[in-house]
Design a protein around this motif. Structure first.
Motif, short mmCIF file in Angstrom:
data_model
loop_
_atom_site.label_atom_id
_atom_site.label_comp_id
_atom_site.label_asym_id
_atom_site.label_seq_id
_atom_site.Cartn_x
_atom_site.Cartn_y
_atom_site.Cartn_z
N ASP A 77 5.07 86.74 -56.17
CA ASP A 77 5.93 86.59 -54.99
C ASP A 77 7.14 85.72 -55.29
O ASP A 77 8.26 86.02 -54.86
N ALA A 78 6.93 84.65 -56.05
CA ALA A 78 8.04 83.76 -56.39
C ALA A 78 9.07 84.48 -57.26
O ALA A 78 10.29 84.34 -57.04
N GLU A 79 8.60 85.26 -58.22
CA GLU A 79 9.51 85.99 -59.10
C GLU A 79 10.26 87.09 -58.33
O GLU A 79 11.44 87.34 -58.59
N MET A 80 9.60 87.74 -57.39
CA MET A 80 10.28 88.77 -56.60
C MET A 80 11.33 88.15 -55.69
O MET A 80 12.41 88.73 -55.48
N ARG A 81 11.03 86.98 -55.14
CA ARG A 81 12.04 86.31 -54.31
C ARG A 81 13.26 85.91 -55.16
O ARG A 81 14.40 86.03 -54.71
N ALA A 82 13.00 85.48 -56.38
CA ALA A 82 14.09 84.99 -57.24
C ALA A 82 14.87 86.12 -57.89
O ALA A 82 16.10 86.03 -58.04
N GLY A 83 14.18 87.19 -58.31
CA GLY A 83 14.84 88.20 -59.13
C GLY A 83 14.67 89.64 -58.69
O GLY A 83 15.16 90.54 -59.39
N GLY A 84 14.00 89.90 -57.58
CA GLY A 84 13.83 91.28 -57.11
C GLY A 84 15.17 91.91 -56.74
O GLY A 84 16.11 91.22 -56.31
N SER A 85 15.26 93.22 -56.89
CA SER A 85 16.55 93.90 -56.69
C SER A 85 16.96 94.04 -55.23
O SER A 85 18.13 94.26 -54.94
N ARG A 86 15.98 93.95 -54.31
CA ARG A 86 16.27 94.07 -52.88
C ARG A 86 17.08 95.33 -52.58
O ARG A 86 18.13 95.29 -51.93
N GLY A 87 16.62 96.47 -53.10
CA GLY A 87 17.31 97.73 -52.91
C GLY A 87 17.08 98.33 -51.54
O GLY A 87 16.35 97.77 -50.70
N THR A 88 17.65 99.49 -51.32
CA THR A 88 17.55 100.13 -50.01
C THR A 88 16.17 100.70 -49.73
O THR A 88 15.75 100.80 -48.58
N LEU A 89 15.44 101.11 -50.78
CA LEU A 89 14.12 101.70 -50.61
C LEU A 89 12.99 100.77 -51.04
O LEU A 89 11.86 100.92 -50.60
N HIS A 90 13.29 99.85 -51.93
CA HIS A 90 12.27 98.94 -52.44
C HIS A 90 12.95 97.79 -53.16
O HIS A 90 14.17 97.81 -53.38
N SER A 91 12.17 96.79 -53.50
CA SER A 91 12.66 95.70 -54.34
C SER A 91 11.93 95.79 -55.67
O SER A 91 10.70 95.87 -55.73
N TYR A 92 12.71 95.77 -56.76
CA TYR A 92 12.19 96.05 -58.10
C TYR A 92 12.42 94.86 -59.01
O TYR A 92 13.41 94.14 -58.90
N LEU A 93 11.49 94.67 -59.97
CA LEU A 93 11.66 93.66 -61.00
C LEU A 93 11.09 94.20 -62.31
O LEU A 93 9.95 94.70 -62.34
N ASN A 94 11.86 94.10 -63.38
CA ASN A 94 11.39 94.43 -64.71
C ASN A 94 10.55 93.26 -65.22
O ASN A 94 11.07 92.19 -65.52
N ILE A 95 9.24 93.45 -65.32
CA ILE A 95 8.35 92.35 -65.68
C ILE A 95 8.62 91.86 -67.10
O ILE A 95 8.40 90.68 -67.41
N ALA A 96 9.14 92.73 -67.95
CA ALA A 96 9.45 92.30 -69.32
C ALA A 96 10.48 91.17 -69.34
O ALA A 96 10.57 90.44 -70.33
N SER A 97 11.24 91.03 -68.25
CA SER A 97 12.24 89.96 -68.18
C SER A 97 11.72 88.71 -67.49
O SER A 97 12.47 87.73 -67.34
N SER A 98 10.46 88.71 -67.06
CA SER A 98 9.90 87.59 -66.30
C SER A 98 8.90 86.80 -67.15
O SER A 98 7.74 87.20 -67.29
#
Length: 553
Positions: A77-98
């Protein structure tokens, strides 16, 4: 080149069976499985591996202790708040970058538990690696978009397995909406390929999807041949008490995310697995893993190294099997999640109605029309939707399309802030009115797009990346930058297929081309000529979307 949807067929009806790697090495696969049986015990994986082969998917719950999952979930949740894409259909994060997620043991037990890894290796008949790991939050919304229509993942010429873990956002409860939905036993079929007169073999992304009534009914009819009971079998994994872990044959099992306006928001992590000898792809993480198996899944290696890593994890695998034996309820019965009656009728009607992304885009942008949004801001809003639109790209029998995939994902999942920065930089460099004249609208035609992509590809062929990986913002990395040139090459193929009358596909291709060009100019130092290409693509894209009501304030 005429495009056409292809059927799902048994292996003996494939136009070029030798192009399908999973069919050309069955003796080798059997030897590897025998080696795993000797290592773990002949019956260790028996019922699970048989169910995975028969149904195409196996789902578990409860294998990860609640406190360990909650620790992982809080990091997620913390990583999604900090780096999620917050797109129109979903919020995405490449875990390889986390780094925080990669260092959390709960992530690995959640999405790449040793038992899951061994089951996938057994199914694929060889050592495996993770080539993609992502986080995704989705919220209740009624939409059928390209990424959540009924589909198959990746190339038809190899098998890809995925593990997807779903739960209700912000909690340790299982999913109660936006659930994984699949058609059991469709994994027994293959996508038909195209064979050209010169012997070249290929497929495309349109062959992967089932976006309208005739295609939906076609795949249900294909499934019916493998069912002992009358009526379709559609499994929707939702309304579970604890997080749901599903292993499935992603490139062969027809599936999708069933997006509705009901239920809770959903969090998910997904890992994609290939045989180590099937593609050049890697996860791309430089983080050192804590166990031999984790390290192998990230970096690959020899069969001997994989078997040694499995031997190291044998106690954990046996403990998980003991848990499933002692607690049969940990293994989810898909029949309890079958859509029937009204639920099936609603699902079927939704899928047969086709893609509804344009309706959502129009509605949302109309609601935002009264806000004081700059022309650049409105263009960014529109780009976010169009990057989720139809883009039919090629698959090749030699798997060379894998080189483009990191760039494709990077562009599609760019955050609104990153898109805004790119577009604003272009507008500052070339101040212009983003409502082009009628004369400029010709830049939106398919021939102009193809010409610009060919010029861009020529420039990239003469250039090398000029940016260091640590200077690249957002979820991108050096792997994504290096995959921009092959992405442009394949997008040029896509552009050659476009019909002038298919405005949705043209708009999506133009959106991808615009961002790819702007970022290529930046990271490959393409100079004035590269900037001029981006400027023309920006004007062309603005011309395409300028005549639709949802782009106006």
């Amino acid at each position: 080149m005429a495009l056409r949807h292809t059927p799902l067929v048994p292996s003996d009806r494939l136009a070029s069976p030798s192009s399908y790697r999973q069919l050309s090495r069955q003796a080798e696969d059997a030897r590897f499985r025998a080696t795993l049986d000797n290592l773990l015990g002949t019956q260790a994986l028996g019922s699970l591996s048989r169910a995975l082969a028969r149904e195409g998917a196996v789902s578990t719950t409860g294998l990860v202790p609640a406190d360990q999952f909650d620790d992982f979930r809080q990091t997620y949740d913390a990583e999604m708040r900090a780096g999620g894409s917050r797109g129109t259909l979903h919020s995405y994060l490449n875990i390889a970058s986390s780094i925080p997620l990669l260092r959390n043991p709960g992530l690995w037990d959640t999405v790449a538990h040793p038992l899951f890894a061994v089951l996938i290796a057994y199914a694929l008949g060889g050592p495996i690696k993770i080539i993609d790991m992502r986080a995704k939050d989705t919220y209740p919304v009624d939409v059928v978009a390209r990424d959540n229509t009924l589909h198959l993942d990746n190339s038809p010429f190899i098998d890809e397995y995925k593990v997807v873990v779903t739960w209700s956002l912000g909690s340790t409860k299982g999913p109660s909406g936006q659930g994984l939905t699949y058609l059991p036993r469709t994994n027994r079929l293959f996508r038909q390929c195209f064979v050209e007169a010169d012997g070249s073999v290929w497929s495309d992304e349109d062959a992967c999807i089932f976006p309208f009534e005739s295609r939906v009914n076609e795949v249900l009819a294909a499934q019916a041949k493998f069912l002992e009971t009358p009526g379709p079998l559609v499994v929707h994994l939702t309304d579970l008490e604890t997080p749901c872990h599903t292993i499935f044959a992603a490139s062969r099992l027809v599936h999708h995310r069933y997006r509705t306006s009901t239920g809770a928001a959903r969090s998910a992590v997904m890992a994609s697995f290939h045989r180590t000898d099937d593609s050049e792809e890697q996860l791309g993480s430089k983080e050192t893993s804590s166990t031999p198996l984790k390290q192998f899944l990230v970096a690959g290696g020899s069969q001997e190294q994989f078997l040694s890593a499995v031997h190291y994890e044998k106690p954990a695998i046996e403990a998980a099997l003991d848990q499933l034996s002692a607690r049969p309820d940990f293994l989810i019965d898909p029949w309890r999640h079958r859509l029937t009656g009204k639920s099936f009728t609603q699902w079927h009607s939704r899928q047969c109605a086709g893609v509804t992304l344009n309706n959502l885009r129009t509605r949302q942008m109309s609601q935002n029309a009264t806000a004081r949004t700059s022309p650049v801001g409105r263009l960014v809003q529109r780009l976010q939707y169009d990057l989720q639109g139809p883009l039919n790209m090629p698959f090749f029998a030699d798997m060379k399309e894998t080189r483009r995939k990191r760039a494709r994902i990077w562009l599609r999942e760019m955050s609104p802030e990153d898109i805004h920065e790119v577009i604003e930089a272009e507008c500052i460099a070339s101040p212009q009115d983003l409502a082009p004249t009628e004369k400029e609208a010709v830049n939106g035609c398919t021939s102009a797009l193809r010409s610009l992509l060919l010029c861009l590809g020529r420039l990239l062929a003469q250039s090398a990346p000029a940016a260091e990986a640590n200077t690249i913002p957002g979820p991108a990395d050096s792997w994504a930058v290096r995959s921009l040139p092959p992405f442009i090459r394949d997008l040029t193929v896509t552009a050659s297929w476009l019909d002038e009358g298919d405005k949705d596909s043209l708009t999506t291709a133009m959106a991808f081309a615009l961002l790819a060009s702007a970022l290529s100019s930046r990271w490959f130092s393409l100079g004035d000529e590269g900037h001029q290409i981006t400027e023309r693509l920006l004007r062309g894209y603005a011309a395409l979307v300028n005549d639709t009501a949802d782009t106006h304030s």
